[in-house]
Motif scaffolding. Structure first.
Motif, PDB file in Angstrom:
ATOM      1  N   TRP A  95      50.436  37.559  33.894  1.00 48.36           N
ATOM      2  CA  TRP A  95      49.370  37.635  34.895  1.00 48.36           C
ATOM      3  C   TRP A  95      49.955  37.832  36.285  1.00 48.36           C
ATOM      4  CZ3 TRP A  95      46.807  32.553  32.772  1.00 48.36           C
ATOM      5  CH2 TRP A  95      46.271  32.807  31.492  1.00 48.36           C
ATOM      6  N   SER A  96      51.069  37.137  36.556  1.00 54.45           N
ATOM      7  CA  SER A  96      51.735  37.264  37.852  1.00 54.45           C
ATOM      8  C   SER A  96      52.228  38.695  38.064  1.00 54.45           C
ATOM      9  CB  SER A  96      52.902  36.265  37.911  1.00 54.45           C
ATOM     10  OG  SER A  96      53.551  36.321  39.141  1.00 54.45           O
ATOM     11  N   TYR A  97      52.798  39.288  37.016  1.00 53.79           N
ATOM     12  CA  TYR A  97      53.250  40.693  37.091  1.00 53.79           C
ATOM     13  C   TYR A  97      52.082  41.616  37.428  1.00 53.79           C
ATOM     14  CZ  TYR A  97      54.310  45.349  35.230  1.00 53.79           C
ATOM     15  OH  TYR A  97      54.424  46.717  35.076  1.00 53.79           O
ATOM     16  N   LEU A  98      50.949  41.391  36.775  1.00 49.64           N
ATOM     17  CA  LEU A  98      49.784  42.250  37.006  1.00 49.64           C
ATOM     18  C   LEU A  98      49.283  42.146  38.441  1.00 49.64           C
ATOM     19  CD1 LEU A  98      47.774  41.573  33.700  1.00 49.64           C
ATOM     20  CD2 LEU A  98      49.144  43.598  34.249  1.00 49.64           C
ATOM     21  N   VAL A  99      49.288  40.927  38.980  1.00 48.17           N
ATOM     22  CA  VAL A  99      48.838  40.722  40.366  1.00 48.17           C
ATOM     23  C   VAL A  99      49.831  41.333  41.347  1.00 48.17           C
ATOM     24  CG1 VAL A  99      48.382  38.965  42.139  1.00 48.17           C
ATOM     25  CG2 VAL A  99      47.484  38.654  39.821  1.00 48.17           C
ATOM     26  N   LYS A 100      51.128  41.101  41.128  1.00 48.74           N
ATOM     27  CA  LYS A 100      52.169  41.633  42.021  1.00 48.74           C
ATOM     28  C   LYS A 100      52.114  43.148  42.099  1.00 48.74           C
ATOM     29  CE  LYS A 100      55.971  38.293  41.951  1.00 48.74           C
ATOM     30  NZ  LYS A 100      57.250  37.960  41.280  1.00 48.74           N
ATOM     31  N   ASN A 101      51.822  43.762  40.963  1.00 47.81           N
ATOM     32  CA  ASN A 101      51.794  45.226  40.907  1.00 47.81           C
ATOM     33  C   ASN A 101      50.403  45.807  41.163  1.00 47.81           C
ATOM     34  OD1 ASN A 101      54.617  46.340  39.864  1.00 47.81           O
ATOM     35  ND2 ASN A 101      54.257  44.357  38.904  1.00 47.81           N
ATOM     36  N   ARG A 102      49.506  44.946  41.606  1.00 48.79           N
ATOM     37  CA  ARG A 102      48.137  45.339  42.003  1.00 48.79           C
ATOM     38  C   ARG A 102      47.361  46.025  40.886  1.00 48.79           C
ATOM     39  NH1 ARG A 102      48.469  46.698  48.444  1.00 48.79           N
ATOM     40  NH2 ARG A 102      49.909  45.023  48.936  1.00 48.79           N
ATOM     41  N   LEU A 103      47.659  45.609  39.661  1.00 51.94           N
ATOM     42  CA  LEU A 103      46.896  46.125  38.526  1.00 51.94           C
ATOM     43  C   LEU A 103      45.609  45.318  38.361  1.00 51.94           C
ATOM     44  CD1 LEU A 103      49.854  46.703  36.047  1.00 51.94           C
ATOM     45  CD2 LEU A 103      48.883  48.279  37.717  1.00 51.94           C
ATOM     46  N   ILE A 104      45.655  44.057  38.772  1.00 53.92           N
ATOM     47  CA  ILE A 104      44.447  43.239  38.931  1.00 53.92           C
ATOM     48  C   ILE A 104      44.552  42.540  40.287  1.00 53.92           C
ATOM     49  CG2 ILE A 104      44.078  42.900  36.452  1.00 53.92           C
ATOM     50  CD1 ILE A 104      45.236  40.088  36.725  1.00 53.92           C
ATOM     51  N   THR A 489      52.472  33.704  43.479  1.00 50.47           N
ATOM     52  CA  THR A 489      51.728  34.947  43.242  1.00 50.47           C
ATOM     53  C   THR A 489      50.278  34.677  42.853  1.00 50.47           C
ATOM     54  OG1 THR A 489      53.754  36.041  42.523  1.00 50.47           O
ATOM     55  CG2 THR A 489      51.676  37.091  41.921  1.00 50.47           C
ATOM     56  N   LEU A 490      50.054  33.654  42.008  1.00 47.68           N
ATOM     57  CA  LEU A 490      48.707  33.362  41.512  1.00 47.68           C
ATOM     58  C   LEU A 490      47.937  32.403  42.418  1.00 47.68           C
ATOM     59  CD1 LEU A 490      49.552  33.005  37.704  1.00 47.68           C
ATOM     60  CD2 LEU A 490      48.554  34.987  38.867  1.00 47.68           C
TER      61      LEU A 490
END
Length: 500
Positions: A95-104, A489-490
C-alpha cells in the motif's frame, strides 16, 4: 445479434479486495497482459470487502487472542501471531508503494492509526494475558505493547469500558498504538479505479454461469450480462476465482480434482452500531475480548472504533447469524446445491463433529436485542438500548475439508487457496484474516501459478515489498526502517483524527 466473445490473459472473477490486489500486482509486473474482471453486482467491493460487511481490523495479531494459544504446559504459542503480523506488514509495504508512486491517493481514506487492545476478566484469563504479553514483547514485531491491570491506567485507556464498572472481578488489558483500522471497501474502489486507468476491463452486472477447460488448455467462461440478458463466452489462459462465498460453486464447476472433497458452511455476522455521537467519542480503540468456552474463534467479541466515510463510528460484535446463502446477495439454495456426491461424506462428517457449533448458532440466532445488549454491557456496563442499532454484516463461508490432523470433515477457520496442479486456475475460500493478508496470499498464488515468471519478477516485487523473501522478525533493523517508512507514507501517527 452476434454473441460477444473475448480472449484475455487473466480473468478475475469478483471485484473485491482479493481480485483488486492480484490485478494491481500483475499490472505492475506485466503491464502488457490483458486483464478482464467480471462482477455480478453493479459496484465494486460490495460483498465481503464492503466496509460494513467486515470488522475493518488490520489483522496483525496485536489484539486477537485466538491467534495465540495456551499450550498444555501453560506456555503461549505465538507462531500464528508472528505469521499473521509478518503477512500484514507485506500488505502495508505494498500500500505504501502504491501511495508513494501516486497509483492511489489519500491513504487516510482507507487506513487510520488506532490502538489495538486485548481485554480479559478473571484471575485465570489475566494470567494467560500476562504470559501472552511477555511472549509477544520478546519479539521485535510486537514492540511497544503495554500491559496493565491497574484500574486507573485502564480508565485512561478505555474510559467507556471502565466507567461504572464493578471492581469485584479483576480486569486487565494490553495496548499497542501501532494498530490500524482499514476500510477495505474504500481501498478496493481505489485499486479498481487505478486498474481501469490501466485498461483493465471491469464488467459489472456480469454473472459467471460456468467454467470449462478447452482442448487447448485455456479456460472458457460462460457469462450472463445481467443488464442485457445476453449470454457471452470469454476465454483466458489464467482464472482467479475471488468471489467470496460464491467461489466454492465456481470452483466446483471448474471440475479440477483439487476442488473435490471441499465443502462450505455459511455464517453471517451481526454487529451493533452506536447511534449516539456522545458515546462514540468516549472510545478510541479496537478492544478484543476472549471467546466464551465452547464458542468458535469467529465469535471473539470486540468493541471497535471505525472510520467510515470520514466519520467516526463505534461497533460491537460479532453475533453469529445463519442463512443458507453463501453471499449476502446469494440464493437460499446455495448451501444445498454446494453438496455434491464427491463432498457429501466430508459434509456429513463435519455435521457430526460440529454439533457444538450448530448449537451455538441456534442460540445466537434466537437472541433478542436485549440479550445482545447484555453481552455488550460486559464491555460497556452502562450501555443503553436506545443508543444501539443492529446491522447485518457480510456472509462468510467456512471451509470444510479432509485434513491429516483433523480427519474427515474438518472445519477450517481461516483463508484457503485452492490451485490446479498446472497453475492455470486458483480460487480463494474462507474468512479471516483474509483481506488483511491479501498481498501475501496473492504473492503465494503467483508463485504457484506463474513459476516460470517469478524469478524475472523478483526485482520488481522487492521494489514494491522491500522485505520480500525475508523474515522481518529476524531482521529488526529492516523492520524498524519499514515501520518508519510505511507509517510516514500512510500517515499513521498516533494522534486521534479530528473531522470537520
Amino acid at each position: 445479434m452476434r454473441k460477444r466473445e473475448t480472449t484475455s490473459d487473466v480473468f478475475l472473477i469478483g471485484a473485491g479486495i482479493m481480485s483488486a490486489t492480484l490485478g494491481t500486482l500483475l499490472k505492475e509486473l506485466v503491464p502488457e497482459w490483458k486483464i478482464t474482471v467480471f462482477e455480478k453486482l453493479s459496484k465494486t467491493g460490495e460483498e465481503s470487502s464492503n466496509e460494513w460487511n467486515n470488522a475493518g481490523t488490520g489483522h496483525a495479531a496485536l489484539c486477537e487472542l485466538n491467534y495465540t494459544v495456551e499450550k498444555p504446559d501453560g506456555s503461549v504459542d505465538i507462531s500464528k501471531a508472528i505469521k499473521i503480523n509478518e503477512q500484514f506488514q507485506i500488505s502495508m509495504q505494498f500500500w505504501s508503494y502504491l501511495v508513494k508512486n501516486r497509483l492511489i491517493h489519500n491513504p487516510q481514506d482507507f487506513i487510520m492509526p488506532l490502538p489495538h487492545m486485548s481485554l480479559v476478566q478473571g484471575e485465570q484469563n489475566i494470567e494467560f494475558l500476562k504470559k501472552r504479553f511477555e511472549a509477544l514483547t520478546n519479539n521485535p514485531l510486537f514492540q511497544g505493547m503495554e500491559f496493565s491491570e491497574d484500574p486507573k491506567k485502564l480508565m485512561e485507556w478505555i474510559p467507556l469500558i471502565m466507567q461504572d464498572r464493578s471492581t469485584d472481578e479483576p480486569i486487565a488489558a494490553t495496548k499497542i498504538d501501532s494498530g490500524t483500522d482499514v476500510n477495505f471497501g474504500a481501498l478496493t474502489r481505489m485499486l479498481f479505479a487505478h486498474l481501469e486507468s490501466k485498461d483493465v476491463q471491469l464488467n459489472h452486472n456480469h454473472s459467471v454461469l460456468d467454467i470449462k477447460r478447452t482442448n487447448d488448455g485455456l479456460w472458457k467462461l460462460k457469462v450472463r450480462n445481467l443488464e442485457s440478458g445476453m449470454v457471452e463466452h470469454h476465454t483466458a489462459k489464467f482464472v482467479f476465482i475471488g468471489g467470496g462465498g460464491g467461489s466454492l460453486h465456481l470452483l466446483q464447476k471448474s471440475g479440477i480434482p483439487e476442488g473435490k472433497h471441499i465443502g462450505g458452511f455459511p455464517v453471517s455476522g451481526i454487529f451493533m452500531v452506536c447511534n449516539n455521537p456522545a458515546v462514540v467519542e468516549q472510545h478510541h480503540a479496537k478492544v478484543y475480548g476472549k471467546a466464551k468456552v465452547g464458542a468458535p474463534p469467529m465469535s471473539v467479541p470486540h468493541l471497535d472504533t471505525r472510520f467510515i466515510d470520514n466519520k467516526k463510528s463505534l461497533l460491537f460484535g460479532p453475533f453469529a447469524g445463519f442463512s443458507p446463502k453463501f453471499l449476502k446477495t446469494g440464493s437460499v439454495f446455495d448451501l444445498v446445491t454446494s453438496v455434491k456426491p464427491y463432498n457429501l461424506l466430508t459434509m456429513l462428517a463435519a455435521g457430526a463433529k460440529e454439533m457444538s457449533l450448530t448449537k451455538y448458532l441456534i442460540q445466537q440466532v434466537m437472541l433478542s436485542k436485549e440479550q445482545r445488549m447484555e453481552e455488550l454491557r460486559e464491555f460497556i456496563p452502562n450501555a443503553k438500548s436506545e443508543d444501539w442499532d443492529l446491522v447485518v454484516a457480510g456472509q462468510r463461508v467456512q471451509v470444510i475439508k479432509d485434513t491429516e490432523v483433523g480427519g474427515k470433515g474438518t472445519l477450517q477457520f481461516g483463508t484457503e487457496v485452492i490451485t490446479a496442479e498446472d497453475g492455470s486456475i486458483a480460487a480463494l475460500l474462507g474468512a479471516s484474516p483474509g483481506a488483511s493478508t491479501a498481498v501475501h496470499v496473492m504473492l503465494e498464488i503467483m508463485k504457484k501459478c506463474f513459476p516460470q515468471h517469478i524469478n524475472e519478477w523478483e526485482p520488481k516485487i522487492k521494489e514494491m515489498i522491500p522485505s520480500y523473501g525475508l523474515s522481518l522478525m529476524e531482521n529488526p533493523d529492516l523492520l524498524r526502517r519499514i515501520h518508519h517508512s510505511t507509517a510516514e507514507t500512510l500517515g499513521l501517527t498516533e494522534k486521534e483524527p479530528v473531522f470537520s
